[in-house]
Enzyme design. Structure first.
Site, PDB file in Angstrom:
ATOM      1  N   ASN A   1       0.804  -1.189   0.005  1.00 49.15           N
ATOM      2  CA  ASN A   1       0.006  -0.064   0.095  1.00 49.15           C
ATOM      3  C   ASN A   1       0.875   1.358  -0.005  1.00 49.15           C
ATOM      4  O   ASN A   1       2.025   1.277   0.421  1.00 49.15           O
ATOM      5  CB  ASN A   1      -0.972   0.074   1.228  1.00 49.15           C
ATOM      6  CG  ASN A   1      -2.157  -0.818   0.955  1.00 49.15           C
ATOM      7  OD1 ASN A   1      -2.655  -1.091  -0.038  1.00 49.15           O
ATOM      8  ND2 ASN A   1      -2.826  -1.250   2.054  1.00 49.15           N
ATOM      9  N   HIS A   2       0.232   2.422  -0.581  1.00 52.01           N
ATOM     10  CA  HIS A   2       0.745   3.709  -0.358  1.00 52.01           C
ATOM     11  C   HIS A   2      -0.212   4.332   0.339  1.00 52.01           C
ATOM     12  O   HIS A   2      -1.381   4.193   0.669  1.00 52.01           O
ATOM     13  CB  HIS A   2       0.835   4.255  -1.725  1.00 52.01           C
ATOM     14  CG  HIS A   2       1.957   3.603  -2.695  1.00 52.01           C
ATOM     15  ND1 HIS A   2       2.826   4.330  -3.247  1.00 52.01           N
ATOM     16  CD2 HIS A   2       2.156   2.519  -2.812  1.00 52.01           C
ATOM     17  CE1 HIS A   2       3.725   3.745  -4.341  1.00 52.01           C
ATOM     18  NE2 HIS A   2       3.370   2.362  -3.895  1.00 52.01           N
ATOM     19  N   ARG A   3       0.287   5.625   0.884  1.00 52.47           N
ATOM     20  CA  ARG A   3      -0.453   6.403   1.639  1.00 52.47           C
ATOM     21  C   ARG A   3      -1.453   7.151   0.484  1.00 52.47           C
ATOM     22  O   ARG A   3      -0.878   7.675  -0.361  1.00 52.47           O
ATOM     23  CB  ARG A   3       0.178   7.340   2.588  1.00 52.47           C
ATOM     24  CG  ARG A   3      -0.752   8.407   3.508  1.00 52.47           C
ATOM     25  CD  ARG A   3       0.060   9.250   4.369  1.00 52.47           C
ATOM     26  NE  ARG A   3      -0.920   9.900   5.003  1.00 52.47           N
ATOM     27  CZ  ARG A   3      -0.524  11.023   6.264  1.00 52.47           C
ATOM     28  NH1 ARG A   3       0.626  10.700   6.454  1.00 52.47           N
ATOM     29  NH2 ARG A   3      -1.491  11.355   6.860  1.00 52.47           N
TER      30      ARG A   3
END
Length: 218
Positions: free
Chosen positions: A90-92
């Protein structure tokens, strides 16, 4: 009933009719040594191009230092191309940018603003069939006895003994009525000794709950 059954620690359990070993089929418990992956006995995976590193093939974003885990139950069947996209991928995305600046200046493992917080475990139940090229997204919770259609993209919680397909995956139908599914889960045949499972193979595969409930270990 067969004379013998391969032990769960055997790397290549499938012997072809000509006597050769099928190197594209593995018991995952025998080939995965990863601190963040837990695999139950007799769960197997197939690949047309068998990898040297099965953990990296199945869960390419799950690293030894990841906070989340991938947990797979017993007697699961994992087709070619199945991929687990775990939380470390995941990325923010709740702010102005999703770019992971911290990855490129030594900030991995810190609480930098450009990195997301630790994510949830991904958990696959027992006797789950994952069809070819299915993709399991971060934090998915797939119940016992689920069938995932080829190419499905699975997120969230999948009820036990359901069949899901599509992108995003949706429940196509339930394999059994609710009460029957509860009986199968209570039976938990995957925890029986393998000799007892093989002895009652016909009842398990034929769905004869009445017989199985009479013979199950107490």
């Amino acid at each position: 009933m067969p004379n013998s059954f391969p032990p769960p620690h055997l790397r290549h359990p499938l012997i072809l009719p000509d006597g050769t070993t099928h190197i594209g089929t593995v018991f995952l418990k025998a080939v995965i040594d990863h601190p963040r992956i837990e695999v139950g006995e007799y769960t197997y995976a197939d690949a047309f191009d068998p990898p040297a590193n099965w953990a990296a093939r199945l869960a390419p974003y799950l690293h030894p230092q990841s906070s989340e885990r991938l947990v797979i139950g017993k007697f699961c069947q994992i087709a070619d191309g199945v991929e687990f996209i775990t939380a470390s991928a995941n990325h923010r995305y709740d702010g102005g940018s999703s770019y992971p600046f911290a990855l490129f200046d030594g900030g991995i493992g810190t609480e930098r603003a450009s990195l997301p917080r630790p994510g949830p475990d991904t958990v696959i139940g027992n006797d789950v069939w994952l069809g070819r090229r299915a993709m399991i997204l971060p934090g998915a919770q797939v119940g016992d006895g689920v069938i995932v259609g080829a190419g499905a993209v699975v997120a969230g919680e999948v009820p036990a003994y359901s069949i899901v397909a599509g992108n995003p995956a949706r429940v196509v139908r339930q394999r059994f009525a609710c009460r029957t599914a509860e009986r199968w889960q209570a039976l938990a045949w995957w925890d029986w000794p393998i000799a007892m499972i093989l002895e009652h193979e016909e009842a398990i595969c034929g769905g004869d709950l009445s017989v199985l409930e009479q013979v199950r270990p107490t």
